[in-house]
Design a protein around this motif. Structure first.
Motif, mmCIF file in Angstrom:
data_model
loop_
_atom_site.group_PDB
_atom_site.id
_atom_site.type_symbol
_atom_site.label_atom_id
_atom_site.label_comp_id
_atom_site.label_asym_id
_atom_site.label_seq_id
_atom_site.Cartn_x
_atom_site.Cartn_y
_atom_site.Cartn_z
ATOM 1 N N TYR A 95 0.860 -1.181 0.000
ATOM 2 C CA TYR A 95 0.000 0.000 0.000
ATOM 3 C C TYR A 95 0.895 1.229 0.000
ATOM 4 C CZ TYR A 95 -4.106 -2.755 1.322
ATOM 5 O OH TYR A 95 -5.137 -3.647 1.344
ATOM 6 N N GLU B 182 -2.911 3.744 -2.894
ATOM 7 C CA GLU B 182 -2.792 2.694 -3.905
ATOM 8 C C GLU B 182 -2.597 1.362 -3.209
ATOM 9 O OE1 GLU B 182 0.633 3.501 -6.288
ATOM 10 O OE2 GLU B 182 -0.253 5.257 -7.235
ATOM 11 N N LYS C 79 -2.581 -0.051 -7.853
ATOM 12 C CA LYS C 79 -3.939 0.284 -8.301
ATOM 13 C C LYS C 79 -4.550 1.268 -7.309
ATOM 14 C CE LYS C 79 -4.465 -4.177 -10.445
ATOM 15 N NZ LYS C 79 -5.099 -5.479 -10.364
ATOM 16 N N PRO C 80 -5.175 2.347 -7.803
ATOM 17 C CA PRO C 80 -5.686 3.384 -6.887
ATOM 18 C C PRO C 80 -6.822 2.890 -5.993
ATOM 19 C CG PRO C 80 -6.251 3.895 -9.174
ATOM 20 C CD PRO C 80 -5.409 2.662 -9.196
#
Length: 170
Positions: A68, A76, A80-81
């Motif tokens: 993270y 993220e 990945k957001p």
């Protein structure tokens, strides 16, 4: 009537606390993965670990680590957001908003903080911490195959008695 009103007020006041527990991305990882969180209030802070290198490292995948990255209020998960609500829940759960320093936090599969650092770390130090965790030891023991028994000279396995001789009659 006032008792009902107080009960409703208490119910509505407590509901955001229950919602915050279920909104956290760490809840979906509990028991499955080890979250490694890199947090900074601004993007200009010294990186505590090279996230790009960490995402490519096969050692993290072997150890069930998800990375993270939180910068300010943008988060993220493995590149990945995350949405803002999930990012805020992550910050609240790990108490990251109470300070101006960047932090690196490793959370175990049990949901407990295992490592927290404000200084840059190498992935080897993170791996060493993970390998010392009790859950990692159990996984390693389960992955190791049991040794097969060695055969004896006559082809029978050691430790197993052969057939008992038939009773002899006099």
């Amino acid at each position: 009537m006032p008792i009902r009103t107080l009960a409703l007020i208490a119910l509505f006041a407590a509901s955001p606390l229950y919602a915050a527990d279920s909104d956290s991305p760490l809840a979906q990882d509990r028991g499955k993965a080890r979250p490694l969180l890199v947090y900074s209030k601004t993007g200009t802070d010294q990186p505590l670990v090279d996230e790009g290198k960490a995402l490519q490292d096969p050692g993290l995948k072997q150890r069930d680590v998800v990375v993270y990255k939180v910068v300010g209020l943008a988060g993220e998960r493995n590149g990945k957001p995350l949405d803002t609500q999930a990012t805020m829940a992550l910050i609240r759960e790990l108490n990251l908003g109470a300070g101006t320093q960047a932090k690196l936090v490793l959370v175990g599969k049990d949901g407990e903080k295992k490592l927290e650092s404000t200084t840059p770390l190498k992935l080897d130090e993170v791996f060493a911490t993970i390998d010392q965790m009790p859950m990692a030891e159990k996984e390693a023991a389960a992955a190791a195959p049991a040794p097969a028994p060695a055969p004896a000279e006559n082809g029978k396995a050691k430790g197993k008695p052969g057939k008992a001789p038939a009773d002899l009659e006099d």
